[in-house]
Design a protein around this motif. Structure first.
Motif, PDB file in Angstrom:
ATOM      1  N   PHE A 151      62.840  26.751  53.272  1.00 51.55           N
ATOM      2  CA  PHE A 151      62.946  26.834  51.815  1.00 51.55           C
ATOM      3  C   PHE A 151      63.359  25.466  51.287  1.00 51.55           C
ATOM      4  O   PHE A 151      63.924  24.637  52.002  1.00 51.55           O
TER       5      PHE A 151
ATOM      6  N   ILE B  46      67.751  34.456  45.392  1.00 51.46           N
ATOM      7  CA  ILE B  46      66.345  34.776  45.598  1.00 51.46           C
ATOM      8  C   ILE B  46      66.207  36.287  45.746  1.00 51.46           C
ATOM      9  O   ILE B  46      67.037  36.940  46.385  1.00 51.46           O
ATOM     10  N   THR B  47      65.173  36.839  45.148  1.00 44.94           N
ATOM     11  CA  THR B  47      64.839  38.242  45.351  1.00 44.94           C
ATOM     12  C   THR B  47      63.591  38.304  46.221  1.00 44.94           C
ATOM     13  O   THR B  47      62.540  37.761  45.861  1.00 44.94           O
ATOM     14  N   ALA B  48      63.724  38.937  47.391  1.00 46.52           N
ATOM     15  CA  ALA B  48      62.594  39.098  48.309  1.00 46.52           C
ATOM     16  C   ALA B  48      62.065  40.521  48.185  1.00 46.52           C
ATOM     17  O   ALA B  48      62.835  41.481  48.185  1.00 46.52           O
TER      18      ALA B  48
ATOM     19  N   ILE C  32      59.261  28.258  48.802  1.00 51.91           N
ATOM     20  CA  ILE C  32      59.245  28.774  50.166  1.00 51.91           C
ATOM     21  C   ILE C  32      57.985  28.259  50.844  1.00 51.91           C
ATOM     22  O   ILE C  32      56.882  28.437  50.333  1.00 51.91           O
TER      23      ILE C  32
ATOM     24  N   LYS D 248      64.897  29.664  56.651  1.00 52.88           N
ATOM     25  CA  LYS D 248      65.028  31.027  56.157  1.00 52.88           C
ATOM     26  C   LYS D 248      65.862  31.896  57.104  1.00 52.88           C
ATOM     27  O   LYS D 248      66.257  33.001  56.732  1.00 52.88           O
TER      28      LYS D 248
ATOM     29  N   LYS E 278      56.791  39.067  52.948  1.00 51.50           N
ATOM     30  CA  LYS E 278      57.498  39.191  51.677  1.00 51.50           C
ATOM     31  C   LYS E 278      56.983  38.228  50.612  1.00 51.50           C
ATOM     32  O   LYS E 278      56.393  37.190  50.908  1.00 51.50           O
TER      33      LYS E 278
ATOM     34  N   TYR F   4      58.688  36.069  47.403  1.00 49.65           N
ATOM     35  CA  TYR F   4      60.012  35.584  47.024  1.00 49.65           C
ATOM     36  C   TYR F   4      60.014  35.167  45.559  1.00 49.65           C
ATOM     37  O   TYR F   4      59.134  34.432  45.103  1.00 49.65           O
TER      38      TYR F   4
ATOM     39  N   TRP G 153      69.363  30.652  55.524  1.00 50.56           N
ATOM     40  CA  TRP G 153      69.362  30.340  54.095  1.00 50.56           C
ATOM     41  C   TRP G 153      70.463  29.342  53.723  1.00 50.56           C
ATOM     42  O   TRP G 153      71.083  29.444  52.676  1.00 50.56           O
TER      43      TRP G 153
ATOM     44  N   SER H 107      55.698  32.883  49.319  1.00 52.22           N
ATOM     45  CA  SER H 107      55.457  34.101  50.088  1.00 52.22           C
ATOM     46  C   SER H 107      55.305  33.762  51.557  1.00 52.22           C
ATOM     47  O   SER H 107      55.081  32.610  51.928  1.00 52.22           O
TER      48      SER H 107
END
Length: 397
Positions: A151, A115-117, A146, A166, A103, A105, A169, A99
Motif C-alpha cells: 500500500f 481503509i474499508t476492505a 493499493i 498489506k 477485495k 479497498y 498495514w 483492489s
C-alpha cells in the motif's frame, strides 16, 4: 428485435421463399422463369452469394466507422452489466484505493488512515487502520493506493510517499527526493508516475520518479499538449494498470487520452468518440498575472475513468446523436475503449441510485464498482464485456 433475432427472422422467410420456388412445377412457372432447373439453381445461388457479399461489406464498413471514424453515434448493446448489490457506506467521503484478487479497498478523505476492505465474494466489510506516526509529517491531502501486496500513503503537497505491506498495514518506508506533485500512481515500491506543475508558467507535466536512479525524476514535457494555458486545459485523470504495465491519462475538457509506458514515454494518443477537440474553458489572470482561475464553468467531457487491463471505461458527460433526455436523466453513460486496438467498443447505461451523483468507478475482470453519494453499487460484467478483457489473456497464452 435484437440483431441475432433479426437475422434468424430474415433467414427463416428467405428459406420459405426459396422452398416455395423449388416446389413449383415447371409448367406453373413457365411464364415466370423461362429456364430449366439447373439454371434456376444457378440464379438462386448467385443471388444468395452476391447478397451475402454486399451485407458483409456493409457490416465491415459500418464497423470501421463505429470504431475508428465514429460520427458520435453510441452503440448500446443489450445489458453488458447487471446490478449485483448496493452497499450503504453511510458517508460520502469514500474513494477507490485499489483492489486485489479477493477485495476492493476504499479510502476515506475524512479519515485518511482508515481503509474499508470489501470482499468480492461475500460483500462483507472490514475496517483497516494504517499504522503510521502522522505527527512527523504534516499531511493536508492524503490519498491511498493499493498495488499488489503493498500500500502507498501519498500527499503531493508535502511532498511525501510512504509504503508498506498489506500483511501488517504498517507504513515503514518513505521514498526520498520526491518533487511536489498533483497526481501520482505507484508502479512499484521505488517507482512512481506523477504529474507536477513544474513546466513553464507552472504548467502541468508528467514524469517518472525512480528512487534507484540519478537523477530520481525524469519529466516528459511533450506528453500533455497545451491548448490555452497548460494548466486547466491539460487537467485530467491519471490511471495505472498493473497487468499491462502502462498508464493512461484522460483529459477532462477535450476528447483525448494518452497511453504512457513506465519510463514516461508516449505509446500513443487517441480520441474519445465525442467531437470536443478543444477545451471549452475561460481563464482569468489575477494579481498581476501571478494567479489563474476559471472565469466561467468549464464544460467537462470526460468525468471519471477506470482501466481494466486492455479496456478503458470513460464516464462521458456529452450527449451523442439520437440519445434521449430520459436516458441521461436516469443513468450515467459509460463509453468503453480497447487500448490494444485503439478503438471504441461500446457504451452502456450505469443507472443512478436514487438521485445521487457518481464520484468514482473502478473495474475488475468480473465487476464494475461505482460510488454514488453514500452508496457503493456493484455490477457484474456479462460475457460481452468479460470476453473483451479475456481476449488479452488468450493472446498471451
Amino acid at each position: 428485435m435484437s440483431w441475432n433475432v433479426h437475422l434468424i427472422f430474415n433467414l427463416f422467410f428467405v428459406g420459405l421463399a426459396l422452398t416455395s420456388i423449388l416446389m413449383l412445377s415447371p409448367s406453373k412457372t413457365a411464364n415466370i422463369i423461362q429456364t430449366d432447373r439447373k439454371k434456376r439453381w444457378f440464379y438462386i445461388s448467385s443471388n444468395i452469394i452476391f447478397s451475402t457479399i454486399i451485407i458483409i461489406a456493409l457490416f465491415l464498413s459500418s464497423e470501421k466507422i463505429m470504431r475508428y471514424e465514429n460520427p458520435f453515434i453510441r452503440r448500446f448493446p443489450k445489458h453488458p452489466i447487471v446490478q449485483d448489490t448496493i452497499i450503504d457506506l453511510k458517508f460520502n467521503s469514500y474513494y477507490f484505493a485499489g483492489s486485489d484478487r479477493e477485495k476492493i479497498y476504499l479510502g476515506n478523505y475524512s479519515n485518511p488512515l482508515h481503509i474499508t476492505a470489501i470482499s468480492k465474494k461475500t460483500k462483507n466489510k472490514e475496517s483497516i487502520k494504517i499504522i503510521f506516526d502522522s505527527k512527523k509529517t504534516l499531511f493536508s491531502s492524503v490519498k491511498i493506493r493499493i498495488r499488489d501486496s503493498s500500500f502507498y500513503l501519498m500527499d503531493g503537497t508535502v511532498p511525501a510517499v510512504f509504503t508498506g505491506s498489506k500483511s501488517n498495514w504498517k507504513a515503514e518506508k518513505q521514498l526520498t527526493g520526491l518533487p511536489y506533485f498533483t497526481l501520482a500512481e505507484p508502479i512499484n515500491q521505488t517507482k512512481i508516475i506523477l504529474r507536477s506543475s513544474n513546466g513553464r508558467n507552472a504548467e502541468h507535466s508528467i514524469g517518472i520518479f525512480n528512487e534507484t536512479k540519478s537523477p530520481k525524476i525524469k519529466y516528459n514535457s511533450s506528453l500533455l499538449q497545451k491548448q490555452i494555458d497548460g494548466i486547466f486545459d491539460t487537467d485530467g485523470m491519471l490511471l495505472f494498470d498493473e497487468k499491462t504495465n502502462r498508464a493512461v491519462y484522460t483529459y477532462y475538457y477535450r476528447n483525448e487520452y494518452i497511453v504512457i509506458d513506465t519510463n514516461a514515454n508516449l505509446e500513443y494518443s487517441a480520441n474519445t468518440i465525442d467531437t470536443t477537440t478543444k477545451a471549452k474553458i475561460k481563464v482569468a489572470h489575477l494579481k498581476n498575472n501571478t494567479e489563474r482561475k476559471l472565469s466561467a464553468p468549464a464544460i467537462t467531457v470526460n468525468a471519471y475513468t477506470a482501466v481494466c487491463e486492455n479496456l478503458l471505461f470513460v464516464n462521458s458527460t456529452v450527449f451523442g446523436r439520437f440519445e434521449s433526455d430520459k436516458l441521461w436523466e436516469q443513468s450515467f453513460i459509460i463509453d468503453v475503449y480497447n487500448l490494444d486496438t485503439k478503438s471504441y467498443l461500446m457504451s452502456f447505461s450505469l443507472y443512478k441510485i436514487g438521485n445521487k451523483k457518481l464520484s468514482s468507478i473502478i473495474v475488475t475482470p468480473e465487476y464494475l464498482y461505482a460510488i454514488m453519494g453514500t452508496d457503493l453499487g456493484i455490477y457484474r460484467l456479462r460475457d460481452l464485456l468479460k470476453n473483451e478483457i479475456n481476449s488479452l489473456k488468450s493472446k498471451e497464452n
